[in-house]
Design an enzyme around this catalytic site. Structure first.
Site, short mmCIF file in Angstrom:
data_model
loop_
_atom_site.label_atom_id
_atom_site.label_comp_id
_atom_site.label_asym_id
_atom_site.label_seq_id
_atom_site.Cartn_x
_atom_site.Cartn_y
_atom_site.Cartn_z
NE ARG A 13 -2.14 -1.53 3.40
CZ ARG A 13 -1.81 -0.80 4.50
NH1 ARG A 13 -2.26 0.53 4.39
NH2 ARG A 13 -0.92 -1.20 5.18
CB THR A 14 3.50 2.40 2.33
OG1 THR A 14 2.67 2.42 3.30
CG2 THR A 14 4.22 3.54 2.35
CE LYS A 31 25.20 -8.91 -7.44
NZ LYS A 31 25.14 -7.92 -8.59
NE ARG A 49 7.25 0.55 4.68
CZ ARG A 49 6.20 0.16 5.09
NH1 ARG A 49 5.79 -1.14 5.33
NH2 ARG A 49 5.26 1.10 5.63
CG HIS A 100 4.53 4.80 7.86
ND1 HIS A 100 4.82 5.45 6.76
CD2 HIS A 100 3.53 4.00 7.41
CE1 HIS A 100 4.27 5.02 5.91
NE2 HIS A 100 3.41 3.94 6.20
#
Lengths: 151, 305
Positions: free
Chosen positions: B53-54, B82, B103, B131
Site C-alpha cells: 500500500r505505501t 550481495k 522503507r 512512518h
C-alpha cells in the site's frame, strides 16, 4: 619506605579530573580515550575524600580538556570537578554538566536500531537531565540511566 | 516557510505550522490536481521490505503529477543480496534521482540514509519507529472529517504498546490540544514515555480498558490491529482479541458524529457491518494518502512553496 606517603604528583600544565566515583574512574579513562593518549596520565583510585569517602582522580599533563569533552563524562561521573592547570596554578575550575547531545559514548538498547545493525556511531538527545532520559537520534527509543550501556 | 530539499524522517521534526502547511497543500492539490506539477522529477523508491500500500501510494502520487519512478520493491532482487550496505545503496540511488523514498525494517535507517545523501529523503517506515506520511494522512483525514484538528476527543483502541501509527499520531495531535483516550488491555498499554511527554505538554489523557465507558465522549476513534505475534502465549491473545473487536453494538454507545479510522490492513478488529455506516472513514483515509504524499513531494521538490 615506612612512613612515607605517595601522592599523585602535581602537573605543570594540563587537566585534573577530581571527585570521580571509584566505580567509574576506569570508564572515564575509556570515554576520554586516555589509553590511546600520548600525554602523561596519572590516575588514582580509592583515595581518601572528605566529601565522598573514597574517590578517583585523573591528571592529564599537557592537555586541556574543553568543556564539551569534559561534559561527555557527566553521564557517569555526575559530581566530577575539572580543573585546568597552567603553570601549577588553577586557571579554571568547573563541574561537569550533561550535554544536550551525547555522542558515541552510550549504546542504544534497541537491538533493531541502525547503530547496532550497521556499526554506526551513536548519538542521543538528552530529554530530561534529572532522570537522565535520553532519546536515540536514529531509532528514537527512549532510554533510562538504569539501562545505559557504554559503547 | 520552505520545505524545499527537506527530509521527512519523523513526525517529531515537524512543527505545528509545518504540519498545517502540508495539510493545506494537500487540500489544494486534491481540489485542483495538476498532472504536470512534478514533470522531469525522478523519485527513487527503495523498499527493503514488502509494503504494497505505501509503495503503490507513493508511486501513484508521483506519477499522477507527471513525475517518474525508479526503484525496487524486493531487496532480494538487488545487490543487497550481495552484501551491499544501506549506505552504499542510497548513495547509488542519489545519483539517479531527485528524491528518495525509503522503507527499511531497521529502526533509524531512514535518518541514517538522510545523513548519507544530499537529495531529500522521505521515511516510508523504519521498523517500529516512524512512518510520518501515514501520520500526516491520518491528520488530513481527521481534518477533512471534523473540519478542525483543535480540541477533539480522540480515542485510540487496540495495541497501543507496539503500534507505531498510534505513537506518531499521539505526538502529532499533542500540537492541537487533543483530549486523548487510550483504550487497551493493560498488557498493551501505551508506553509511559508517551504519557510523560503528554504530561509535560499539559495534554489531557485517560487510560481505560473498556471502550464503552468512554466511547460516547469520542469525536474520533483510531482503531489498530492486535497482532498475534506480540503475545508469547496464544491463550492470552485469544483472551484479548475478542474484547477489542468493534461491530454494530458500538453504534448504541457513540455520538452520531463519531468517525472511525484505521491505518489498514485490518484483520477482524472492525466488523465489515460497520463499513457502510457514515462513521467508517478508513477507506477514505487510505485514499487520502495520495494528496498528502503529493503535497509532500511537491513541497520538497520545490514545485510548490
Amino acid at each position: 619506605m615506612k612512613g612515607k606517603t605517595f601522592k599523585i604528583s602535581a602537573i605543570k600544565n594540563g587537566t585534573v579530573i577530581d571527585h570521580v566515583s571509584t566505580d567509574h574512574i576506569f570508564k572515564v579513562m575509556d570515554i576520554l580515550k586516555l589509553n590511546e593518549s600520548n600525554d602523561v596520565v596519572t590516575m588514582g583510585t580509592n583515595l581518601e575524600s572528605k566529601k565522598m569517602g573514597k574517590k578517583g582522580l585523573i591528571k592529564i599533563g599537557g592537555r586541556y580538556l574543553t568543556k564539551q569533552e569534559a561534559d561527555m563524562i557527566a553521564i557517569i561521573a555526575t559530581g566530577a570537578n575539572i580543573s585546568i592547570i597552567k603553570d601549577y596554578g588553577v586557571e579554571n575550575k568547573f563541574r561537569v554538566e550533561i550535554p544536550d547531545i551525547i555522542e558515541n559514548i552510550v549504546k542504544c538498547v534497541n537491538t533493531n536500531c541502525v547503530t547496532n545493525a550497521y556499526n554506526v556511531p551513536t548519538r542521543f538527545h538528552v530529554i530530561n537531565r534529572k532522570t537522565l532520559k535520553i532519546r536515540c537520534h536514529y531509532c528514537e527509543r527512549m532510554t533510562d540511566m538504569s539501562e545505559i550501556e557504554m559503547v | 516557510m520552505s520545505f524545499e530539499k527537506h527530509d521527512i524522517i519523523s513526525i517529531r521534526d515537524l512543527s505545528k505550522n509545518e504540519i498545517l502547511h502540508i495539510l493545506d497543500t494537500a487540500k489544494k492539490i486534491e481540489d485542483n490536481p495538476d498532472s504536470r506539477l512534478l514533470e522531469n522529477k525522478m523519485m527513487a523508491s527503495l523498499f527493503f521490505e514488502p509494503s504494497t500500500r505505501t509503495r503503490l501510494s507513493f508511486e501513484s502520487a508521483m506519477r499522477r503529477l507527471g513525475g517518474e519512478v525508479i526503484g525496487f520493491a524486493d531487496p532480494d532482487a538487488t545487490s543487497l543480496k550481495k552484501g551491499e550496505t544501506l549506505w552504499d545503496t542510497v548513495k547509488m540511488a542519489e545519483n539517479y534521482s531527485d528524491i528518495i523514498v525509503i522503507r527499511n525494517p531497521v529502526e533509524g535507517s531512514a535518518r541514517l540514509a538522510a545523513e548519507a545523501v544530499d537529495v531529500p529523503v522521505i521515511n516510508a517506515g523504519d521498523g517500529a519507529n516512524q512512518h510520518p506520511t501515514q501520520t500526516l494522512l491520518d491528520l488530513y483525514t481527521i481534518l477533512k472529517e471534523k473540519g478542525t484538528l483543535e480540541n477533539l476527543n480522540v480515542g485510540f483502541l487496540g495495541d497501543l504498546n507496539y503500534g507505531r501509527t498510534v505513537h506518531s499520531l499521539v505526538v502529532a495531535l499533542s500540537h492541537f490540544n487533543t483530549n486523548m483516550f487510550f483504550i487497551s488491555p493493560k498488557a498493551l498499554k501505551i508506553p509511559d514515555s508517551y504519557l510523560d511527554e503528554l504530561k509535560q505538554k499539559g495534554i489531557q489523557y485517560h487510560e481505560e480498558e473498556d471502550l464503552f465507558k468512554v466511547s460516547r465522549e469520542l469525536d474520533v476513534l483510531y482503531v489498530t490491529r492486535i497482532q498475534k505475534e506480540r503475545f508469547p502465549d496464544p491463550l492470552e491473545y485469544r483472551k484479548y482479541v475478542g474484547v477489542y473487536i468493534i461491530d454494530r453494538k458500538l453504534l448504541d454507545h457513540i455520538k452520531p458524529e463519531l468517525r472511525i479510522l484505521h491505518p489498514l490492513p485490518r484483520v477482524d478488529e472492525i466488523h465489515p457491518e460497520l463499513d457502510d455506516t457514515e462513521h467508517a472513514v478508513y477507506f477514505d483515509q487510505a485514499k487520502n494518502g495520495i494528496p498528502v504524499r503529493q503535497a509532500i513531494l511537491a513541497l520538497i521538490l520545490g514545485r510548490i512553496k
